[in-house]
Design an enzyme around this catalytic site. Structure first.
Site, mmCIF file in Angstrom:
data_model
loop_
_atom_site.group_PDB
_atom_site.id
_atom_site.type_symbol
_atom_site.label_atom_id
_atom_site.label_comp_id
_atom_site.label_asym_id
_atom_site.label_seq_id
_atom_site.Cartn_x
_atom_site.Cartn_y
_atom_site.Cartn_z
ATOM 1 N N TYR A 130 0.823 -1.213 0.000
ATOM 2 C CA TYR A 130 0.000 0.000 0.000
ATOM 3 C C TYR A 130 0.861 1.268 0.000
ATOM 4 C CZ TYR A 130 -4.626 2.114 0.647
ATOM 5 O OH TYR A 130 -5.803 2.798 0.474
ATOM 6 N N LYS A 183 -3.578 8.114 3.126
ATOM 7 C CA LYS A 183 -4.777 7.846 3.941
ATOM 8 C C LYS A 183 -4.579 8.303 5.385
ATOM 9 C CE LYS A 183 -7.500 5.916 0.882
ATOM 10 N NZ LYS A 183 -8.722 6.614 0.414
#
Length: 255
Positions: A154, A161
């Site tokens: 990720y 995020k």
């Protein structure tokens, strides 16, 4: 008109396919009495085609969240369809390929900056652009993926995020004076178009389906969409700066 969002006027971003969380939000919102306006970027004809699959075809406004002119003109374009907004849904995220898939140490700043502008800063940009249309009781809701941990593959999207989650708290602080709420829904992994662009995403899929206490469906966007609707509704009038996990309970487990 009846339903959880009866009479509400919503702006929903991020509808790309009917497998997106944003599409499920728009669909359920209409079914629960809301009037929905969509935004699209790039291939507007695709978004317009998907919009016709909703219970009621929704108007589509072009919006590039990195374009100051688009942001400055958003309120006027929305006013062509509704006279105000009771809720805004932020379902926008993008990172160049160098920022995903294990290249954390090698991704250049130019690519990281793009990821942060589109996936993090845009939450504030969208809220501010829509602010002239909102009043006390309105809500901004965004979508995140648990940023309290470092996830394989990720990489910089995880950092983006984390920034989004912080930005939501600061938005809650600064918009609270006007009675406007800001909350996020942290969904488990779903087979959306965004997920398919992440190399090695199947690592998330295997972990969730095997370990989530409530189980987890990789193709059911409705649980996350329902949480968005609840936060947009009048049933959370004193909740802001919150992150609601819709992940089958995976976030509560140890490593």
């Amino acid at each position: 008109m009846s339903g959880l969002l009866a009479g509400k006027r919503l702006l929903v971003t991020g509808v790309i396919t009917d497998a997106s969380i944003a599409f499920s939000v728009a669909k359920l919102a209409q079914e629960n009495g809301a009037q929905v306006v969509l935004t699209g970027y790039g291939r507007l004809s695709l978004v317009e085609r998907i919009a016709k699959r909703l219970p009621e075809p929704a108007p589509v406004i072009e919006l590039d969240v990195t374009n100051p002119e688009h942001l400055a003109g958003l309120a006027d374009k929305v006013r062509e369809h509704v006279d105000g907004l009771d809720g805004v849904v932020h379902s926008i995220g993008f990172a160049p390929q160098s920022c995903l898939g294990g290249g954390f140490l090698d991704a250049p700043w130019e690519d990281v900056a793009t990821a942060l502008q589109v996936s993090t800063y845009s939450y504030k940009s969208l809220a501010v652009a829509a602010l002239p249309l909102m009043s006390a009781g309105s809500a901004v809701v965004g979508l995140t993926f648990d940023a309290t941990k470092a996830w394989p593959v990720y990489d910089w999207m995880g950092v983006a995020k984390a920034g989004l989650e912080s930005a939501s708290r600061y938005l809650a602080l600064h918009l609270g004076k006007q009675g406007i709420r800001s909350n996020l829904v942290s969904a488990g992994p779903l087979r959306t178009m965004a997920a398919k662009s992440i190399p090695g995403f199947e690592q998330f899929e295997d972990a969730w389906t095997e370990r989530a206490p409530l189980g987890w469906s990789l193709t059911d966007q409705e649980p996350a969409a329902r949480a968005c609707l609840a936060l947009l509704s009048d049933w959370f009038p004193a909740t802001t700066g919150e992150i609601v996990h819709v992940d089958g309970g995976y976030h509560a487990l140890g490593a």
